[in-house]
Design a protein around this motif. Structure first.
Motif, short mmCIF file in Angstrom:
data_model
loop_
_atom_site.label_atom_id
_atom_site.label_comp_id
_atom_site.label_asym_id
_atom_site.label_seq_id
_atom_site.Cartn_x
_atom_site.Cartn_y
_atom_site.Cartn_z
N VAL A 157 0.85 -1.18 0.00
CA VAL A 157 0.00 0.00 0.00
C VAL A 157 0.89 1.23 0.00
CG1 VAL A 157 -1.74 1.30 1.27
CG2 VAL A 157 -1.85 -1.20 1.20
N THR A 168 -4.51 -1.25 4.26
CA THR A 168 -4.04 -2.62 4.46
C THR A 168 -5.15 -3.50 5.02
OG1 THR A 168 -1.75 -1.92 4.83
CG2 THR A 168 -2.39 -4.04 5.75
N VAL A 206 -2.81 -0.05 -4.52
CA VAL A 206 -2.21 -1.22 -3.88
C VAL A 206 -1.62 -2.11 -4.96
CG1 VAL A 206 -2.59 -3.20 -2.36
CG2 VAL A 206 -3.97 -1.12 -2.06
#
Length: 350
Positions: A157, A168, A206
């Motif tokens: 992330v 996360t 991400v």
């Protein structure tokens, strides 16, 4: 001691100076104290300054003059404000410490070191948050045993703050929810992107690798993440032919299938490993070092050795987060119908 010493010196100078140096200058002591000390110690310095002011006023014979009274009042009010300021910043520091402790505990609960075996696959995983002063790091991993096989997620992330912890937790939570419900691995990546996109800010994303283990092969979907390494007879990167953007940026991922034997080991990692540089700017020799570490060491020792190799290469402790997940098949079982490839046209290595 510095605050008390300054107050004492100023009191002596005020007492000997026949009023040229007023007792209000003793306020420097409480001001120095409130910058570093808590309210109790600041109050002690402020009280000492008041006592020293009275002693200096008596020594100079100015205690009964109007000017002394005004300066003493200034000293009293200033000392009170210094104590209040010390109490405020002490409370802020305590609140920050509690928030940091909660954040670290939350991340430790989300990313526990892992050493598990299920579905004929051993998985060892751990992470190290190496950024100085960071309460949390942005690396993540998880593994689940689904009707479609053992599935693994490793990702990174953007960022190292509480927003990274939120992203996360959202990524791992979405993976746990969707991995059991989505037959195709590429479809799982698409579903993760759809779930995460509303949770992420405009500049957040991400990078991620999704892996699914089946007898004789591993299926991989890569969304903007460093390619895993397969170590066996040869050490090679399992790279996609066409890169896809990270989750949160609406990738169109493709599934790739790679051969896997019982002697192979797969290393999944974040860019803190592959992009570690020495003093001359040279990248960490990934394939060579991974091959050395995985060839003779147990999985747990191999991960520790890789961390040590990175530190030796850079000449210091790593300055970026590093998450490692090491997988190796222990048996080759016949797949259930649900575990068969959902995309027969998926690209397979030569």
């Amino acid at each position: 001691m510095l605050a008390l010493g300054v107050s004492g010196l100023l009191a002596v100078l005020s007492g000997l100076g026949s009023g040229h140096l007023g007792v209000a200058v003793l306020l420097i002591g409480p001001v120095l104290a409130c910058a570093r000390l808590d309210a109790r110690r600041t109050a002690a310095v402020a009280a000492s300054s008041l006592i020293l002011a009275l002693v200096a006023g008596a020594a100079s014979g100015l205690m009964v003059t109007p000017g002394f009274g005004i300066e003493f009042l200034v000293l009293l009010v200033g000392g009170t404000l210094a104590v209040r300021d010390a109490a405020r910043h002490t409370a802020d520091a305590a609140a920050l410490a509690r928030a940091t402790e909660v954040a670290q505990a939350s991340q430790n609960a989300i990313l526990r070191p892992m050493a598990v075996e299920f579905g004929g696959i051993e998985v060892y995983a751990r992470n190290r948050c190496a950024v100085q002063g960071a309460s949390v790091c942005g690396d993540l991993y998880d593994v689940v045993h689904t009707p479609y096989g053992v599935r693994l997620l490793i990702g990174d992330v953007r960022g190292h703050d509480l927003d990274a912890l939120r992203a996360t937790a959202a990524t791992i939570g979405a993976f746990k929810d969707l991995a059991y419900l989505t037959p195709g691995l590429a479809d799982l990546a698409t579903a993760l992107d759809a779930r995460l996109a509303p949770e992420l800010d405009a500049e957040e994303f991400v990078t991620a690798v999704l892996a699914e283990f089946a007898p004789g092969e591993v299926r991989i979907v890569n969304c903007g993440h460093p390619a895993p390494v397969r170590a066996g007879k040869q050490v090679r990167l399992l790279e996609p032919l066409e890169p896809a953007p990270p989750l949160g940026l609406h990738p169109k991922p493709q599934l790739y299938r790679f051969y896997l034997t019982s002697g192979d080991r797969l290393l999944f990692y974040t860019d803190g490993l592959s992009e570690a540089r020495d003093a001359n700017g040279a990248d960490f020799p990934l394939l060579e070092r991974v091959g050395d570490a995985l060839a003779v060491l147990s999985p747990s020792d191999a991960l520790d050795t890789l961390y040590a190799m990175v530190s030796a290469h850079t000449g210091r402790a790593p300055t970026d987060d590093i998450a490692l997940a090491l997988c190796r098949p222990t048996s080759m079982v016949t797949p259930s119908p649900a575990a068969r490839p959902s995309n027969p046209a998926a690209r397979r290595e030569p």
